[in-house]
Structures are given as C-alpha cells and as structure tokens.
Scaffold this active site. Structure first.
Site, PDB file in Angstrom:
ATOM      1  N   ASP A  11      47.833  52.519  43.213  1.00  0.00           N
ATOM      2  CA  ASP A  11      47.135  53.190  44.312  1.00  0.00           C
ATOM      3  C   ASP A  11      47.579  52.514  45.613  1.00  0.00           C
ATOM      4  OD1 ASP A  11      45.759  50.804  44.371  1.00  0.00           O
ATOM      5  OD2 ASP A  11      43.763  51.698  44.160  1.00  0.00           O
ATOM      6  N   THR A  70      42.132  45.387  42.035  1.00  0.00           N
ATOM      7  CA  THR A  70      41.699  44.396  41.044  1.00  0.00           C
ATOM      8  C   THR A  70      42.417  44.529  39.713  1.00  0.00           C
ATOM      9  OG1 THR A  70      39.997  45.922  40.265  1.00  0.00           O
ATOM     10  CG2 THR A  70      39.353  44.342  41.992  1.00  0.00           C
ATOM     11  N   HIS A 101      50.610  39.690  20.525  1.00  0.00           N
ATOM     12  CA  HIS A 101      49.467  39.938  19.632  1.00  0.00           C
ATOM     13  C   HIS A 101      48.952  41.375  19.726  1.00  0.00           C
ATOM     14  CE1 HIS A 101      48.115  35.453  19.206  1.00  0.00           C
ATOM     15  NE2 HIS A 101      49.443  35.559  19.292  1.00  0.00           N
ATOM     16  N   HIS A 136      48.638  40.908  13.189  1.00  0.00           N
ATOM     17  CA  HIS A 136      48.416  41.620  14.451  1.00  0.00           C
ATOM     18  C   HIS A 136      48.481  43.129  14.248  1.00  0.00           C
ATOM     19  CE1 HIS A 136      48.539  37.761  16.306  1.00  0.00           C
ATOM     20  NE2 HIS A 136      49.804  37.552  15.942  1.00  0.00           N
TER      21      HIS A 136
HETATM   22  C1  RB5 Z   1      40.643  50.425  46.146  1.00  0.00           C
HETATM   23  O1  RB5 Z   1      39.885  50.043  47.244  1.00  0.00           O
HETATM   24  C2  RB5 Z   1      40.188  49.673  44.902  1.00  0.00           C
HETATM   25  O2  RB5 Z   1      38.906  50.044  44.537  1.00  0.00           O
HETATM   26  C3  RB5 Z   1      41.148  49.904  43.756  1.00  0.00           C
HETATM   27  O3  RB5 Z   1      42.430  49.534  44.139  1.00  0.00           O
HETATM   28  C4  RB5 Z   1      40.884  49.133  42.481  1.00  0.00           C
HETATM   29  O4  RB5 Z   1      40.672  47.784  42.746  1.00  0.00           O
HETATM   30  C5  RB5 Z   1      39.894  49.709  41.578  1.00  0.00           C
HETATM   31  O5  RB5 Z   1      39.639  49.210  40.475  1.00  0.00           O
END
Ligand code: RB5
Length: 153
Positions: A11, A70, A101, A136
C-alpha cells in the site's frame, strides 16, 4: 528459492520499501511482477494484498512479498486466501524459519517497523532458505486440513 519469479505489492505506507526491495531484486537478477501500488497516494492494503496472494495461490509466481505500514493488514488479507502461507517477519531468524519450517510462500514486512537495511536482509535470508520436509510437512498438511474443514481449499 531457485528459478523464482516473485509477485510484489504494497500500500502507500509500504511503497518506498517496496521500491527498495525491487532495486535489491534487480541487483540480484531476480524476476518479479509489481502488482502495485505505484505511488504514495493513500490506498487500501487489501486490494494489493489480494492481487499478490491470488497470483501466489494460482502459482503464476513462486512466491510473494507484501509490504504495508505494520505488515499486519497484509498478513490478515493474505492468509485468507486458500493455499497462501504468509509470514510477517521483523527479524532474520523468523524469516529463515518461516521458509524452513512453515514453507511460507509470501513474506510480509512492516515498513513502519523495520528499517530498509534490516528489511533487505530479511528478504535475502527468506529467499535463500530452503523448506525442510519430514515433521514440517505433516504440520502443513494439518493447516490444509483446517482450510478444508471451513470449505476454503
Ligand atoms: C496505513 O495507514 C496502514 O494502516 C497500513 O499500511 C497497515 O499498517 C495496515 O495494517
């Protein structure tokens, strides 16, 4: 992974790290298909997570890399797609184990969590690791059984 073609996507939050990963793959002579996003305009991570995950599930490519802020949202989307085993990794130990694994077929990174240097080392480690068999595989069969149980094979 040998003779691998990757699908890669992000994204807006992952866009710059995705571009850095593409430069690394170019340096290594590794083939990839960039399924977007193609700029830093705000967008929705499920759109790009789904595109990469479906390419992996169809076996159009041998693996995928997804990046969001994240890594959590991309992981959630990717692991909804039957046949996808997506691993969110913030360290090289997990990256290696996710291949050896768990036979992860998508690596997920959080661009707001790891720096570019560590991210590229995680990519390098993930691509070099070799899936192991034996116990595994039995465990992966059990993951597939969960998909079948819920009609998602
Ligand atoms: C975007 O602001 C953020 O929410 C996205 O990149 C991500 O971290 C979502 O899990």
């Amino acid at each position: 992974m040998k003779k691998m073609k990757l699908a890669i996507g992000s994204d807006h939050a992952g866009y710059e790290l995705k571009e850095a990963i593409k430069s690394y793959l170019d340096e290594q002579g590794l083939a990839y298909e960039d399924l977007g996003t193609h700029n830093t305009d705000s967008c929705d991570y499920p759109d790009f997570g789904l595109a990469v995950s479906e390419a992996v599930a169809r076996k159009d490519v041998s693996g995928g890399i997804l990046v969001c802020g994240t890594g959590i949202g991309m992981s959630m989307v990717a692991n909804k797609v039957p046949g996808v085993r997506a691993a969110l990794c913030g360290d090289t130990f997990s990256a290696r184990a996710s291949r050896e694994h768990n036979h992860a077929n998508i690596l997920v990174l959080g661009a707001r969590v790891v720096g570019v240097g560590l991210a590229l080392e995680i990519v390098r480690t993930w691509l070099a690791a070799v899936p192991q068999g034996g116990r595994h595989v039995n465990r992966l069969d059990k993951i597939s059984a969960v998909e079948r149980k819920y009609g998602r094979e």
